[in-house]
Motif scaffolding. Structure first.
Motif, PDB file in Angstrom:
ATOM      1  N   MET A  50      62.975   2.437  22.660  1.00 16.74           N
ATOM      2  CA  MET A  50      63.146   3.751  22.034  1.00 16.74           C
ATOM      3  C   MET A  50      63.239   3.660  20.522  1.00 16.74           C
ATOM      4  O   MET A  50      63.054   4.664  19.831  1.00 16.74           O
ATOM      5  N   CYS A  51      63.543   2.477  20.001  1.00 16.51           N
ATOM      6  CA  CYS A  51      63.674   2.296  18.559  1.00 16.51           C
ATOM      7  C   CYS A  51      62.300   2.106  17.925  1.00 16.51           C
ATOM      8  O   CYS A  51      61.323   1.775  18.588  1.00 16.51           O
ATOM      9  N   ASP A  52      62.237   2.292  16.611  1.00 14.15           N
ATOM     10  CA  ASP A  52      60.970   2.170  15.894  1.00 14.15           C
ATOM     11  C   ASP A  52      60.524   0.724  15.768  1.00 14.15           C
ATOM     12  O   ASP A  52      59.328   0.427  15.809  1.00 14.15           O
ATOM     13  N   VAL A  53      61.487  -0.174  15.574  1.00 14.80           N
ATOM     14  CA  VAL A  53      61.203  -1.587  15.338  1.00 14.80           C
ATOM     15  C   VAL A  53      62.168  -2.409  16.169  1.00 14.80           C
ATOM     16  O   VAL A  53      63.326  -2.009  16.365  1.00 14.80           O
ATOM     17  N   ARG A  54      61.692  -3.559  16.665  1.00 13.72           N
ATOM     18  CA  ARG A  54      62.538  -4.458  17.435  1.00 13.72           C
ATOM     19  C   ARG A  54      62.474  -5.867  16.836  1.00 13.72           C
ATOM     20  O   ARG A  54      61.377  -6.374  16.584  1.00 13.72           O
ATOM     21  N   ILE A  55      63.645  -6.439  16.601  1.00 18.86           N
ATOM     22  CA  ILE A  55      63.773  -7.844  16.204  1.00 18.86           C
ATOM     23  C   ILE A  55      64.565  -8.539  17.298  1.00 18.86           C
ATOM     24  O   ILE A  55      65.567  -8.004  17.771  1.00 18.86           O
ATOM     25  N   ALA A  56      64.106  -9.719  17.712  1.00 15.81           N
ATOM     26  CA  ALA A  56      64.754 -10.403  18.832  1.00 15.81           C
ATOM     27  C   ALA A  56      65.318 -11.753  18.412  1.00 15.81           C
ATOM     28  O   ALA A  56      64.714 -12.465  17.612  1.00 15.81           O
ATOM     29  N   ALA A  57      66.477 -12.086  18.953  1.00 14.26           N
ATOM     30  CA  ALA A  57      66.983 -13.445  18.853  1.00 14.26           C
ATOM     31  C   ALA A  57      66.154 -14.343  19.772  1.00 14.26           C
ATOM     32  O   ALA A  57      65.526 -13.872  20.723  1.00 14.26           O
ATOM     33  N   GLU A  58      66.144 -15.621  19.479  1.00 13.88           N
ATOM     34  CA  GLU A  58      65.304 -16.553  20.238  1.00 13.88           C
ATOM     35  C   GLU A  58      65.633 -16.544  21.728  1.00 13.88           C
ATOM     36  O   GLU A  58      64.754 -16.754  22.567  1.00 13.88           O
ATOM     37  N   GLY A  59      66.878 -16.295  22.086  1.00 16.94           N
ATOM     38  CA  GLY A  59      67.268 -16.299  23.489  1.00 16.94           C
ATOM     39  C   GLY A  59      67.133 -14.958  24.176  1.00 16.94           C
ATOM     40  O   GLY A  59      67.482 -14.826  25.361  1.00 16.94           O
ATOM     41  N   ALA A  60      66.623 -13.956  23.484  1.00 11.90           N
ATOM     42  CA  ALA A  60      66.490 -12.625  24.080  1.00 11.90           C
ATOM     43  C   ALA A  60      65.402 -12.617  25.154  1.00 11.90           C
ATOM     44  O   ALA A  60      64.418 -13.350  25.077  1.00 11.90           O
ATOM     45  N   THR A  61      65.602 -11.787  26.160  1.00  7.22           N
ATOM     46  CA  THR A  61      64.590 -11.546  27.181  1.00  7.22           C
ATOM     47  C   THR A  61      64.495 -10.048  27.419  1.00  7.22           C
ATOM     48  O   THR A  61      65.425  -9.298  27.118  1.00  7.22           O
ATOM     49  N   PHE A  62      63.350  -9.644  27.973  1.00  2.61           N
ATOM     50  CA  PHE A  62      63.098  -8.224  28.215  1.00  2.61           C
ATOM     51  C   PHE A  62      62.588  -8.058  29.640  1.00  2.61           C
ATOM     52  O   PHE A  62      61.638  -8.741  30.036  1.00  2.61           O
ATOM     53  N   ALA A  63      63.212  -7.150  30.397  1.00  5.41           N
ATOM     54  CA  ALA A  63      62.807  -6.939  31.789  1.00  5.41           C
ATOM     55  C   ALA A  63      62.802  -5.456  32.120  1.00  5.41           C
ATOM     56  O   ALA A  63      63.829  -4.786  31.995  1.00  5.41           O
ATOM     57  N   GLU A  64      61.627  -4.959  32.526  1.00  6.65           N
ATOM     58  CA  GLU A  64      61.518  -3.584  33.048  1.00  6.65           C
ATOM     59  C   GLU A  64      61.733  -3.706  34.551  1.00  6.65           C
ATOM     60  O   GLU A  64      60.804  -3.609  35.350  1.00  6.65           O
ATOM     61  N   SER A  65      62.975  -3.965  34.934  1.00 11.70           N
ATOM     62  CA  SER A  65      63.310  -4.540  36.233  1.00 11.70           C
ATOM     63  C   SER A  65      63.695  -3.533  37.308  1.00 11.70           C
ATOM     64  O   SER A  65      64.264  -3.901  38.335  1.00 11.70           O
ATOM     65  N   PHE A  66      63.388  -2.272  37.123  1.00 16.50           N
ATOM     66  CA  PHE A  66      63.838  -1.236  38.051  1.00 16.50           C
ATOM     67  C   PHE A  66      63.367  -1.489  39.482  1.00 16.50           C
ATOM     68  O   PHE A  66      64.107  -1.263  40.436  1.00 16.50           O
ATOM     69  N   VAL A  67      62.114  -1.948  39.649  1.00 18.92           N
ATOM     70  CA  VAL A  67      61.581  -2.128  41.003  1.00 18.92           C
ATOM     71  C   VAL A  67      62.359  -3.173  41.785  1.00 18.92           C
ATOM     72  O   VAL A  67      62.393  -3.129  43.020  1.00 18.92           O
ATOM     73  N   LYS A  68      62.976  -4.115  41.106  1.00 25.65           N
ATOM     74  CA  LYS A  68      63.754  -5.138  41.805  1.00 25.65           C
ATOM     75  C   LYS A  68      64.984  -4.545  42.485  1.00 25.65           C
ATOM     76  O   LYS A  68      65.562  -5.169  43.373  1.00 25.65           O
ATOM     77  N   LEU A  69      65.382  -3.353  42.047  1.00 24.81           N
ATOM     78  CA  LEU A  69      66.484  -2.638  42.689  1.00 24.81           C
ATOM     79  C   LEU A  69      65.978  -1.444  43.494  1.00 24.81           C
ATOM     80  O   LEU A  69      66.765  -0.579  43.898  1.00 24.81           O
ATOM     81  N   GLY A  70      64.673  -1.371  43.705  1.00 26.87           N
ATOM     82  CA  GLY A  70      64.102  -0.267  44.467  1.00 26.87           C
ATOM     83  C   GLY A  70      64.142   1.048  43.717  1.00 26.87           C
ATOM     84  O   GLY A  70      64.211   2.117  44.328  1.00 26.87           O
TER      85      GLY A  70
END
Length: 266
Positions: A124-144
């Motif tokens: 939702m933000c305009d810009v994203r900066i990530a730490a090296e250990g960051a991960t991203f998961a659009e994981s909704f389907v894993k919970l049905g």
């Protein structure tokens, strides 16, 4: 009331909101997290001195997304589907609408896993900066479940439909390096450098005319769905406003003065 969102404002007008709910790993639902974020957005909108917003989190997780305990409540027979629909509409769905409409630039400083709705919050933000250990998961389907907070709108606009579909249909996480390759984040830094990097970027934004930055953000938002002729007409109207600002006049005067000084010195 427990403070789940810490509000800090620097001298140059950069506001940092820090999610801080260690018991739920900064879950967005089942608490007052959304309400406190919305209150912070309202405060920002009313303060003309705010130039840029940074959203980050305390601890090792950016946001775990949905609160599992709240999901258990929602499964129960006492909560009907119609009531759940209203919970979303009057609950977490207020977050993307408010954040997307915010006039100042927004930066997500993602310090760790951004899961489900947490991933969507970063999107939702305009810009994203990530730490090296960051991960991203659009994981909704894993919970049905499905992305109930606008992720299906934001994610394809950032990384394209095919990659958004891959993330959404598998629910698998991607690491920070992949997020950089796919264009989900603009840079990856060591975790100790995350907030300094975010603040340095925010300061570069804050140094520019606040009126021009806000109008530019609005044009970028409108460009996502407007026809070219409509966007050009809006650009002309916004440019007419920008030409009359003090910041523009000062910038032109400074440029002319420097140019005159160079000529006289040659």
């Amino acid at each position: 009331m427990t403070e789940l969102v810490h509000y800090e404002q620097s001298a140059d007008g950069v506001v940092t909101l820090t999610l801080d709910d260690p018991k739920t790993r900064n879950a967005l639902t089942g608490s007052l997290m959304v309400d406190q974020l919305l209150a912070a957005f309202t405060r920002i909108e009313r303060d003309s001195g705010v130039r840029v917003l940074i959203i980050t989190a305390a601890g090792k997780v950016f946001s775990s997304g949905g609160n599992i305990n709240d999901m258990q409540r929602q499964i129960g027979p006492e909560v009907g589907s119609a009531a759940l629909r209203q919970e979303y509409r009057h609950g977490i769905q207020r977050l993307p609408l408010a954040l997307h409409a915010l006039e100042v630039p927004t930066i997500a400083a993602v310090n760790g896993p951004a899961i489900g709705a947490g991933c969507d919050l970063a999107c939702m933000c305009d810009v994203r900066i990530a730490a090296e250990g960051a991960t991203f998961a659009e994981s909704f389907v894993k919970l049905g479940l499905v992305p109930g907070d606008g992720g299906a709108w934001f994610l394809p606009r950032l990384i394209g439909m095919a990659r958004a579909a891959e993330m959404s249909f598998t629910g698998d996480a991607i690491d920070a390096g992949t997020a950089l390759d796919w264009g989900l984040v603009s840079r990856v830094v060591p975790v100790a450098e995350l907030l300094p990097a975010a603040h340095a970027l925010a300061s570069r934004m804050a140094a520019n005319s606040p009126d021009a930055v806000r109008l530019t953000k609005r044009l970028l938002r409108e460009s996502q769905h407007a026809r070219l002729d409509v966007l050009l007409e809006l650009s002309a109207a916004y440019q007419a406003l920008a030409h009359k600002t003090q910041a523009h006049a000062e910038a032109v005067d400074n440029f002319v003065s420097r140019q005159a000084a160079r000529k006289s010195g040659s």
